[in-house]
Design a protein around this motif. Structure first.
Motif, short mmCIF file in Angstrom:
data_model
loop_
_atom_site.label_atom_id
_atom_site.label_comp_id
_atom_site.label_asym_id
_atom_site.label_seq_id
_atom_site.Cartn_x
_atom_site.Cartn_y
_atom_site.Cartn_z
N SER A 26 0.84 -1.21 0.00
CA SER A 26 0.00 0.00 0.00
C SER A 26 0.87 1.25 0.00
O SER A 26 0.52 2.26 -0.62
CB SER A 26 -0.91 0.01 1.23
N ALA A 27 2.01 1.17 0.68
CA ALA A 27 2.92 2.31 0.73
C ALA A 27 3.49 2.61 -0.65
O ALA A 27 3.61 3.77 -1.06
CB ALA A 27 4.05 2.04 1.72
N ASP A 28 3.87 1.56 -1.39
CA ASP A 28 4.42 1.75 -2.73
C ASP A 28 3.41 2.41 -3.66
O ASP A 28 3.73 3.35 -4.39
CB ASP A 28 4.87 0.41 -3.32
N ILE A 29 2.18 1.89 -3.63
CA ILE A 29 1.14 2.44 -4.50
C ILE A 29 0.72 3.83 -4.02
O ILE A 29 0.56 4.77 -4.81
CB ILE A 29 -0.09 1.50 -4.53
N GLY A 30 0.57 3.97 -2.71
CA GLY A 30 0.11 5.24 -2.15
C GLY A 30 1.08 6.37 -2.38
O GLY A 30 0.68 7.52 -2.60
N SER A 31 2.39 6.08 -2.33
CA SER A 31 3.37 7.15 -2.54
C SER A 31 3.25 7.74 -3.94
O SER A 31 3.37 8.96 -4.11
CB SER A 31 4.79 6.61 -2.31
N MET A 32 2.98 6.88 -4.93
CA MET A 32 2.78 7.39 -6.28
C MET A 32 1.47 8.14 -6.41
O MET A 32 1.37 9.13 -7.14
CB MET A 32 2.83 6.23 -7.28
N MET A 33 0.45 7.69 -5.68
CA MET A 33 -0.84 8.37 -5.71
C MET A 33 -0.76 9.74 -5.05
O MET A 33 -1.59 10.61 -5.32
CB MET A 33 -1.89 7.51 -4.98
N ILE A 34 0.22 9.94 -4.20
CA ILE A 34 0.41 11.26 -3.59
C ILE A 34 1.15 12.19 -4.53
O ILE A 34 0.80 13.37 -4.67
CB ILE A 34 1.20 11.11 -2.26
N VAL A 35 2.18 11.67 -5.20
CA VAL A 35 3.04 12.51 -6.03
C VAL A 35 2.41 12.83 -7.39
O VAL A 35 2.44 13.99 -7.83
CB VAL A 35 4.42 11.84 -6.22
N MET A 36 1.85 11.82 -8.04
CA MET A 36 1.36 12.02 -9.41
C MET A 36 0.27 13.09 -9.52
O MET A 36 0.35 13.96 -10.40
CB MET A 36 0.89 10.69 -9.99
#
Length: 264
Positions: free
Chosen positions: A171-181
């Protein structure tokens, strides 16, 4: 008191050195940090410049270059802080949490170390700028690079807030991109947002990256005719929001992360 501060400082430096060593031993991450700006500015920026930048009144690629400098720090720091979740789940950092140092020291050391790969990405941005003949603005680009630690602090604090509410490494891997993109497209890093209204304008105001990018452009375009065309807020407003984000995100994120560590 002095001995305690020295202990905390040495611990933060050791953690930062550990992160930098990991980055050097994993050249793939460094290569990606350099290649991604090349893709975004060289391909997407080139296409946008040819198709929509004719009547803007300023050099669009230069405008985008500044946005990508800030975006590079956010991508590197949020991703770097998110890696704490995976390290915790794999019990790679247990010795840190049982050591007699502050949790803030652990976070600060991780933040400093994670800044390394994001700052390496600036080399890719400079390479693209030279290849595409993007004006660097003389000393203005130097002033901007000197301010990148401020952007790293805000980006790192956002990463801290994120890991405070996430338990699973996937979830952290996916969520980090969902924050930045979303921030990349809504904060003005790539596309001008001066005239954004309604929902898009509201979302842009919620993005921490918006104020970092606006402050970066205020510094870069200071004293130039393009200043009023590209800068949205007063620089002091941007700095105030950046400081508030850093303090709130760091405190809340560290408290939540420490609580989740104790409840494991």
């Amino acid at each position: 008191m002095i001995a305690a501060w020295r202990r905390e400082g040495n611990a933060a430096a050791a953690i930062a050195a550990r992160e930098i060593t990991k980055g050097i031993k994993n050249p793939t991450l460094l290569i990606v940090s350099i290649v991604m700006p090349i893709i975004f500015i060289g391909l997407m920026g080139g296409s946008l410049s040819q198709n929509m930048a004719g009547g803007l009144g300023y050099n669009f690629l230069q405008f985008m270059m500044i946005g990508m400098i800030v975006n590079s720090t956010f991508t590197g720091l949020v991703s770097g802080m998110s890696s704490l979740i995976e390290e915790r789940n794999q019990n790679l950092t247990q010795e840190l949490y049982v050591s007699p140092i502050s949790r803030y020291t652990i976070i600060v050391g991780k933040m400093i170390g994670s800044s390394f790969s994001s700052l390496v990405g600036l080399l890719g941005i400079l390479l693209v700028a030279l290849l595409m003949n993007i004006p660097l603005g003389g000393m203005h680009i130097v002033y901007l690079f000197l301010l990148t630690p401020l952007f790293c602090l805000v980006a790192g604090s956002l990463g801290i807030l994120f890991i405070g509410f996430v338990q699973d490494s996937k979830s952290a891997d996916i969520g980090s991109m969902m924050i930045v993109m979303p921030q990349m497209f809504l904060s003005g890093a790539m596309i001008p947002i001066q005239h954004s209204t309604g929902l898009l304008g509201f979302l842009a105001k919620l993005m921490p990256m918006t104020y970092c990018i606006d402050f970066a452009r205020a510094v870069f375009y200071a004293g130039t005719p393009e200043y009023d065309l590209v800068v949205i807020h007063h620089p002091l407003t941007d700095l105030a929001v950046m400081a508030a984000c850093f303090l709130v995100f760091t405190v809340v994120g560290t408290i939540m992360f420490t609580r989740s560590e104790r409840n494991r």
